[in-house]
Design a protein around this motif. Structure first.
Motif, short mmCIF file in Angstrom:
data_model
loop_
_atom_site.label_atom_id
_atom_site.label_comp_id
_atom_site.label_asym_id
_atom_site.label_seq_id
_atom_site.Cartn_x
_atom_site.Cartn_y
_atom_site.Cartn_z
N LEU A 71 0.80 -1.23 0.00
CA LEU A 71 0.00 0.00 0.00
C LEU A 71 0.83 1.28 0.00
O LEU A 71 0.31 2.37 -0.19
N VAL A 72 2.13 1.11 0.25
CA VAL A 72 3.00 2.30 0.26
C VAL A 72 3.67 2.40 -1.10
O VAL A 72 4.22 1.41 -1.60
N ASN A 73 3.63 3.58 -1.69
CA ASN A 73 4.29 3.74 -2.99
C ASN A 73 5.73 4.18 -2.74
O ASN A 73 5.97 5.28 -2.26
N ARG A 74 6.68 3.30 -3.07
CA ARG A 74 8.09 3.69 -2.87
C ARG A 74 8.99 3.12 -3.95
O ARG A 74 8.58 2.27 -4.74
N CYS A 75 10.18 3.63 -3.96
CA CYS A 75 11.18 3.25 -4.96
C CYS A 75 11.51 1.76 -4.84
O CYS A 75 11.74 1.25 -3.74
N THR A 76 11.55 1.03 -5.99
CA THR A 76 11.80 -0.42 -5.94
C THR A 76 13.25 -0.80 -6.23
O THR A 76 13.68 -1.89 -5.89
N GLY A 77 13.99 0.08 -6.91
CA GLY A 77 15.35 -0.27 -7.31
C GLY A 77 15.38 -0.99 -8.64
O GLY A 77 16.45 -1.34 -9.14
N TYR A 78 14.22 -1.24 -9.23
CA TYR A 78 14.19 -1.85 -10.57
C TYR A 78 14.30 -0.76 -11.62
O TYR A 78 13.77 0.35 -11.43
N LYS A 79 14.93 -1.12 -12.74
CA LYS A 79 15.01 -0.15 -13.84
C LYS A 79 13.62 0.25 -14.24
O LYS A 79 12.73 -0.59 -14.37
N PHE A 80 13.42 1.51 -14.47
CA PHE A 80 12.08 1.99 -14.78
C PHE A 80 11.60 1.52 -16.15
O PHE A 80 10.47 1.10 -16.32
N ILE A 81 12.52 1.52 -17.12
CA ILE A 81 12.11 1.24 -18.49
C ILE A 81 11.77 -0.24 -18.71
O ILE A 81 10.70 -0.59 -19.16
N ASP A 82 12.70 -1.17 -18.34
CA ASP A 82 12.42 -2.58 -18.68
C ASP A 82 12.26 -3.49 -17.45
O ASP A 82 12.24 -4.70 -17.56
N SER A 83 12.17 -2.88 -16.25
CA SER A 83 11.92 -3.64 -15.03
C SER A 83 12.99 -4.67 -14.68
O SER A 83 12.76 -5.52 -13.84
N SER A 84 14.15 -4.61 -15.33
CA SER A 84 15.20 -5.55 -14.93
C SER A 84 15.93 -4.94 -13.73
O SER A 84 15.93 -3.73 -13.54
N TYR A 85 16.53 -5.78 -12.91
CA TYR A 85 17.17 -5.28 -11.70
C TYR A 85 18.53 -4.70 -12.06
O TYR A 85 19.31 -5.31 -12.77
N GLU A 86 18.81 -3.53 -11.60
CA GLU A 86 20.11 -2.94 -11.88
C GLU A 86 21.07 -3.39 -10.82
O GLU A 86 20.87 -3.14 -9.64
N ASP A 87 22.15 -4.09 -11.27
CA ASP A 87 23.09 -4.65 -10.31
C ASP A 87 23.59 -3.62 -9.31
O ASP A 87 23.59 -3.83 -8.12
N GLU A 88 24.03 -2.52 -9.87
CA GLU A 88 24.68 -1.55 -9.00
C GLU A 88 23.68 -0.70 -8.22
O GLU A 88 24.02 -0.08 -7.24
N SER A 89 22.39 -0.74 -8.65
CA SER A 89 21.46 0.16 -7.96
C SER A 89 20.76 -0.52 -6.80
O SER A 89 20.19 -1.59 -6.92
N VAL A 90 20.83 0.11 -5.67
CA VAL A 90 20.15 -0.37 -4.46
C VAL A 90 18.89 0.48 -4.38
O VAL A 90 18.95 1.67 -4.65
N PRO A 91 17.73 -0.12 -4.03
CA PRO A 91 16.54 0.74 -3.95
C PRO A 91 16.78 1.87 -2.95
O PRO A 91 17.25 1.64 -1.83
N CYS A 92 16.52 3.09 -3.37
CA CYS A 92 16.81 4.21 -2.48
C CYS A 92 15.73 4.33 -1.41
O CYS A 92 15.90 5.03 -0.42
N GLY A 93 14.61 3.62 -1.61
CA GLY A 93 13.59 3.53 -0.56
C GLY A 93 12.73 4.76 -0.39
O GLY A 93 11.89 4.80 0.49
N THR A 94 12.93 5.76 -1.25
CA THR A 94 12.15 6.99 -1.10
C THR A 94 10.66 6.71 -1.21
O THR A 94 10.22 5.98 -2.10
N ILE A 95 9.91 7.26 -0.28
CA ILE A 95 8.45 7.18 -0.38
C ILE A 95 8.01 8.28 -1.32
O ILE A 95 8.41 9.44 -1.17
N VAL A 96 7.24 7.92 -2.33
CA VAL A 96 6.91 8.86 -3.40
C VAL A 96 5.40 9.14 -3.41
O VAL A 96 4.64 8.40 -2.80
#
Ligand code: ZN
Ligand code: ZN
Ligand code: ZN
Ligand code: ZN
Length: 370
Positions: A278-303
């Motif tokens: 129910l909380v909308n927050r950053c997932t850490g998945y690439k926005f365009i193709d939904s693949s996981y970005e190795d180097e990117s950790v979800p920043c966890g920001t509530i949006v």
């Protein structure tokens, strides 16, 4: 009414603040034409007057003894009409001029002093000056209220000029008279200070996406929360609205966006009925193709409830990944079925405000500050 011996600055502040209190929405720079339309006063441009009478703009200006504007009061119909020179080069100058004429109306100058038109020649120089001082004080404190200016992170001529839409000279006067206007501020200004905190925050963080044309106000944004674009602009001509879901102060949906369940537990981030996050927050998945970005950790920001993309790191959001927010260019992106809102962010960080104190109060209010 007895003509005042000195400009009534406190009175002008009170009228300015009650106008600001009664405007439903305020965004800087303030548009005086919106106020004129709201009050249903007449408005006509010098271009129209010139065309109607087959004369030049210069002749219009000469006839009404003002290159900028004037206001008339028709006693029979009890209506005001503001005429202004739309051919003046600076939009910010026109803004101040129109607010000045609004000042004459709201300060009741034409009725209290029995004038049908206020011009340099209709009153003695001293009286004219007193009314001009009052209305300049009014205009300055509506366009750039003293307590709004004091909330800017830095108070410089450039910043004040672009933020409030003032000419460089009017911005200079605004800063120089901060102290004086603060002393003359009205009783209701305390209420307005809180209102202006949110407006200033919104205006400072306002961006328009150059790709999907949404308008949003989020701190430290590098990516568009709707389409993920990095092309963010400060101003724009086109604005599109993309809807989203209403959230509480913790960023949690008020009603489950998927199953419409209203019985959402105070704790827990998942819908007890359908299991949706129910909380909308950053997932850490690439926005365009939904693949996981190795180097990117979800920043966890509530949006916000409309964000498909995290405005901080550009990854996708939980609402977007779970399919309850369609892609911005998909059908239905502009109107979602239930309990939707285009509400802005609710989290307002504390910011340090540097107030540049201006002790020099020698500038006069006599002439229009251009
Ligand atoms: Zn005037
Ligand atoms: Zn966008
Ligand atoms: Zn649910
Ligand atoms: Zn993020």
């Amino acid at each position: 009414m007895i003509f005042p011996r000195n400009p009534r600055y406190k009175y002008a502040s009170e009228i300015a603040d009650s106008l600001l209190e009664h405007l439903e929405t305020i965004s800087f720079p303030i548009d005086p034409l919106e106020i004129i339309h709201k009050y249903k006063w007449g408005v006509i441009t010098y271009s129209e007057l010139a065309r109607e009478n087959s004369i030049s703009i210069q002749t219009v200006a000469k006839a009404c003894q003002s290159n900028d504007a004037y206001v008339t009061f028709d006693e029979e119909s009890e209506t005001y009409t503001i005429a202004y020179n739309d051919t003046v080069f600076s939009r910010n100058r026109i803004r101040f001029t129109l607010m000045h004429e609004i000042g004459h109306i709201l300060l009741n100058h034409l009725i209290d002093f029995d004038e049908t038109i206020l011009t340099r020649n209709s009153l003695t120089a001293d009286k004219y000056k007193i009314l001009e001082n009052e209305t300049n004080h009014f205009a300055r404190n509506v366009l750039a209220p003293v307590y709004a200016v004091k909330q800017l992170p830095t108070i410089s001529e450039n910043h004040v000029s672009s933020f409030f839409g003032l000419t460089p000279i009017a911005a200079k006067v605004r800063i120089q008279l901060l102290q004086q206007d603060w002393i003359n501020k009205s009783l209701q200004s305390n209420l307005l200070i809180t209102k202006f905190k949110a407006i200033i925050f919104d205006t400072l963080n306002m961006k328009i996406c150059g790709s999907c044309y949404c308008k949003f106000s989020l701190p430290n944004s590098k990516y568009c929360p709707i389409c993920g674009s990095k092309k963010l602009l400060k101003r724009g001509y086109r604005i599109m609205k993309y809807e989203g879901y209403s959230l509480d102060n913790n960023g949690k949906a008020l009603i489950c966006p998927r199953c419409n369940n209203e019985d959402i537990h105070a704790k827990g981030e998942y819908c007890p009925v359908c299991g949706l996050m129910l909380v909308n927050r950053c997932t850490g998945y690439k926005f365009i193709d939904s693949s996981y970005e190795d180097e990117s950790v979800p920043c966890g920001t509530i949006v916000p409830g409309y964000a498909r993309c995290c405005h901080i790191c550009g990854c996708s959001t939980t609402y977007y990944e779970s399919g309850i927010l369609p892609a911005w260019d998909e059908k239905g992106s502009h109107s979602l079925p239930n309990h939707t809102s285009t509400s802005r962010l609710v989290i307002v960080p504390n910011r340090e405000t540097k107030v540049v104190n201006s002790n020099v109060v020698e500038i006069s209010d006599d002439d229009l500050p251009f």
